[in-house]
Design a protein around this motif. Structure first.
Motif, mmCIF file in Angstrom:
data_model
loop_
_atom_site.group_PDB
_atom_site.id
_atom_site.type_symbol
_atom_site.label_atom_id
_atom_site.label_comp_id
_atom_site.label_asym_id
_atom_site.label_seq_id
_atom_site.Cartn_x
_atom_site.Cartn_y
_atom_site.Cartn_z
ATOM 1 N N MET A 1 -3.998 1.078 16.772
ATOM 2 C CA MET A 1 -4.408 1.415 15.534
ATOM 3 C C MET A 1 -5.457 0.148 15.244
ATOM 4 S SD MET A 1 -1.607 2.789 13.029
ATOM 5 C CE MET A 1 -0.532 4.110 13.691
ATOM 6 N N THR A 2 -5.910 -0.825 16.168
ATOM 7 C CA THR A 2 -6.836 -1.952 15.782
ATOM 8 C C THR A 2 -7.756 -1.452 14.787
ATOM 9 O OG1 THR A 2 -5.879 -2.832 17.819
ATOM 10 C CG2 THR A 2 -7.733 -3.876 16.625
ATOM 11 N N GLY A 3 -7.971 -1.998 13.749
ATOM 12 C CA GLY A 3 -9.248 -1.835 13.134
ATOM 13 C C GLY A 3 -9.132 -0.773 11.933
ATOM 14 N N TYR A 4 -8.126 -0.025 12.365
ATOM 15 C CA TYR A 4 -7.708 1.395 11.344
ATOM 16 C C TYR A 4 -7.151 0.874 10.194
ATOM 17 C CZ TYR A 4 -5.362 5.213 9.676
ATOM 18 O OH TYR A 4 -4.834 6.097 8.647
ATOM 19 N N ARG A 5 -7.575 1.155 9.129
ATOM 20 C CA ARG A 5 -7.191 0.929 7.761
ATOM 21 C C ARG A 5 -7.592 2.181 6.638
ATOM 22 N NH1 ARG A 5 -6.533 0.309 1.999
ATOM 23 N NH2 ARG A 5 -5.546 -1.761 1.610
ATOM 24 N N PRO A 6 -6.681 3.083 6.454
ATOM 25 C CA PRO A 6 -6.864 4.160 5.427
ATOM 26 C C PRO A 6 -7.221 3.763 3.940
ATOM 27 C CG PRO A 6 -4.603 4.451 5.935
ATOM 28 C CD PRO A 6 -5.045 3.198 6.612
ATOM 29 N N LEU A 7 -7.640 4.515 3.174
ATOM 30 C CA LEU A 7 -7.921 4.180 1.868
ATOM 31 C C LEU A 7 -6.339 4.510 0.987
ATOM 32 C CD1 LEU A 7 -11.204 5.727 0.927
ATOM 33 C CD2 LEU A 7 -10.785 3.233 1.206
ATOM 34 N N VAL A 8 -6.367 3.924 0.169
ATOM 35 C CA VAL A 8 -4.769 4.145 -0.406
ATOM 36 C C VAL A 8 -5.062 4.583 -1.999
ATOM 37 C CG1 VAL A 8 -2.412 3.199 -1.261
ATOM 38 C CG2 VAL A 8 -3.485 2.814 1.050
ATOM 39 N N VAL B 1 3.092 2.002 0.293
ATOM 40 C CA VAL B 1 1.807 2.174 1.300
ATOM 41 C C VAL B 1 1.202 0.832 1.601
ATOM 42 C CG1 VAL B 1 0.072 3.666 1.970
ATOM 43 C CG2 VAL B 1 2.113 4.631 1.032
ATOM 44 N N LEU B 2 0.504 0.267 0.709
ATOM 45 C CA LEU B 2 0.141 -1.088 0.944
ATOM 46 C C LEU B 2 0.973 -2.111 1.794
ATOM 47 C CD1 LEU B 2 -1.790 -1.357 -2.596
ATOM 48 C CD2 LEU B 2 -2.837 -0.739 -0.565
ATOM 49 N N ASP B 3 2.158 -2.113 1.371
ATOM 50 C CA ASP B 3 3.059 -3.125 2.185
ATOM 51 C C ASP B 3 3.039 -2.748 3.435
ATOM 52 O OD1 ASP B 3 3.002 -4.693 -0.379
ATOM 53 O OD2 ASP B 3 5.196 -3.817 -0.758
ATOM 54 N N ARG B 4 3.278 -1.373 3.710
ATOM 55 C CA ARG B 4 3.040 -1.057 5.104
ATOM 56 C C ARG B 4 2.120 -1.482 5.835
ATOM 57 N NH1 ARG B 4 2.816 -0.801 9.491
ATOM 58 N NH2 ARG B 4 3.574 1.011 11.019
ATOM 59 N N LEU B 5 1.002 -1.302 5.276
ATOM 60 C CA LEU B 5 -0.535 -1.182 5.854
ATOM 61 C C LEU B 5 -0.717 -2.864 6.190
ATOM 62 C CD1 LEU B 5 -2.866 0.784 3.933
ATOM 63 C CD2 LEU B 5 -1.945 1.426 6.148
ATOM 64 N N ALA B 6 0.128 -3.693 5.499
ATOM 65 C CA ALA B 6 -0.149 -5.140 5.661
ATOM 66 C C ALA B 6 0.421 -5.717 6.963
ATOM 67 C CB ALA B 6 0.495 -5.806 4.529
ATOM 68 N N HIS B 7 1.203 -4.793 7.601
ATOM 69 C CA HIS B 7 1.927 -4.975 8.938
ATOM 70 C C HIS B 7 1.429 -4.412 9.875
ATOM 71 C CE1 HIS B 7 5.082 -6.044 5.865
ATOM 72 N NE2 HIS B 7 5.037 -7.247 6.570
ATOM 73 N N LEU B 8 0.191 -3.594 9.646
ATOM 74 C CA LEU B 8 -0.473 -3.031 10.784
ATOM 75 C C LEU B 8 -1.153 -4.311 11.780
ATOM 76 C CD1 LEU B 8 -2.375 -0.109 9.438
ATOM 77 C CD2 LEU B 8 -0.326 0.245 10.694
ATOM 78 N N GLY C 1 -3.654 -3.640 -6.037
ATOM 79 C CA GLY C 1 -4.629 -3.655 -4.996
ATOM 80 C C GLY C 1 -4.848 -2.098 -4.422
ATOM 81 N N VAL C 2 -4.482 -1.064 -5.177
ATOM 82 C CA VAL C 2 -4.984 0.182 -4.405
ATOM 83 C C VAL C 2 -6.434 0.295 -4.304
ATOM 84 C CG1 VAL C 2 -2.885 1.413 -5.317
ATOM 85 C CG2 VAL C 2 -5.111 1.297 -6.900
ATOM 86 N N ASP C 3 -7.054 1.087 -3.374
ATOM 87 C CA ASP C 3 -8.478 1.220 -3.312
ATOM 88 C C ASP C 3 -8.916 2.309 -4.298
ATOM 89 O OD1 ASP C 3 -8.872 -0.020 -0.426
ATOM 90 O OD2 ASP C 3 -7.215 1.308 -0.227
ATOM 91 N N GLY C 4 -8.048 3.125 -4.788
ATOM 92 C CA GLY C 4 -8.331 4.010 -5.405
ATOM 93 C C GLY C 4 -7.501 4.744 -6.268
ATOM 94 N N LEU C 5 -7.613 5.611 -7.441
ATOM 95 C CA LEU C 5 -6.991 6.278 -8.239
ATOM 96 C C LEU C 5 -6.946 8.009 -8.131
ATOM 97 C CD1 LEU C 5 -7.612 4.213 -11.664
ATOM 98 C CD2 LEU C 5 -5.851 3.780 -9.696
ATOM 99 N N GLU C 6 -5.948 8.753 -8.382
ATOM 100 C CA GLU C 6 -6.066 10.088 -8.535
ATOM 101 C C GLU C 6 -5.574 10.583 -9.982
ATOM 102 O OE1 GLU C 6 -4.540 14.140 -8.306
ATOM 103 O OE2 GLU C 6 -3.487 12.505 -8.641
#
Length: 262
Positions: free
Chosen positions: A1-8, A255-262, A33-38
């Protein structure tokens, strides 16, 4: 998953922590710090776009009846936060209890001082039919968002379960990206084809779980994938394994906290 980071994306503003579709919830999500809102939008009787998910007021307010049968002033009389465990109990109207209009949300996003992606779902069926999309495009034009510019910090994407709604957006604002939302798998989607007007697939997390080859097929067809509503740890891990492009969650900070550990 190197370099992979989805929008949250914060689903309805991050509905797990604070009352959904309230300005306070959206502002908190931006701070986290979300990338976007729904958000979901419906038309009032007097033609205003308001951020309310259900056609009926009873679940998320102390009001009753249909959103579409009330004016904006009538809807604004209700409390939209007191039902939620995260409501602080403010006696006076606040950002966690007031009805949120799409106009106010766009103003807040414009004024937040950073890049934000906003997913707007038009809710159908609606008694107002095509008027929902017409009013939406009119408002996007007013905010300068109907013709996306790469350097604009605010980027809007329109979503719907209704293919016809996405065709209307494509016809009126062809530059605005669109997401075809899927709870069940339509025949065409089995071959990763999306309805005309749709550019991004929006399957539910349950659909991805039941159709593990779907994301790969969508990617092979040249489409991106935004998955909803990804809340549980095992579902977060699953969509990350599939390397989806966007994660829509009631728990965006988790989800953001999980991505911080990718």
């Amino acid at each position: 998953m190197t370099g992979y980071r989805p929008l949250v994306f914060a689903h309805r503003g991050g509905a797990d922590a604070l009352p959904e579709h309230t300005l306070g919830a959206y502002l908190r999500a931006l701070e986290e710090g979300v990338d976007g809102l729904e958000c979901d939008v419906r038309l009032t009787r007097d033609g205003h776009l308001v951020c309310v998910h259900d056609r009926n007021l009873s679940r998320t307010s102390n009001g009753r009846g249909l959103v579409s049968r009330r004016t904006l002033a009538q809807l604004d009389e209700f409390n939209y936060g007191s039902w939620h465990p995260g409501y602080p109990g403010d006696e006076e109207p606040s950002d966690l209890s007031r009805l949120l209009t799409l106009e106010r949300l766009l103003e807040a996003v414009r004024g937040c001082g950073r890049r934000v992606r906003l997913l707007i779902e038009t809710k159908h069926p609606s008694v107002y039919g095509a008027e929902v999309e017409r009013r939406l495009v009119k408002m996007l034009r007013r905010f300068g968002l109907a013709e996306p510019k790469p350097d604009d910090p605010v980027q809007v994407t329109v979503m719907s379960f209704a293919a016809l709604a996405l065709r209307r957006i494509r016809a009126q604002a062809p530059g605005v990206p669109t997401v075809y939302l899927m709870e069940l798998l339509p025949p065409m989607a089995g071959k990763a084809r999306l309805p005309f007007g749709a550019r991004i697939a929006g399957p539910s997390v349950e659909l991805i779980r039941n159709r593990p080859g779907l994301v790969q097929a969508i990617r092979a067809a040249g489409h991106r994938t935004y998955v909803w509503t990804v809340n549980e740890p095992e579902d977060v891990e699953m969509v990350l394994r599939h390397q989806v492009d966007g994660v829509i969650s009631d728990r965006p900070k988790f989800v953001l906290d999980r991505l911080a550990h990718l």
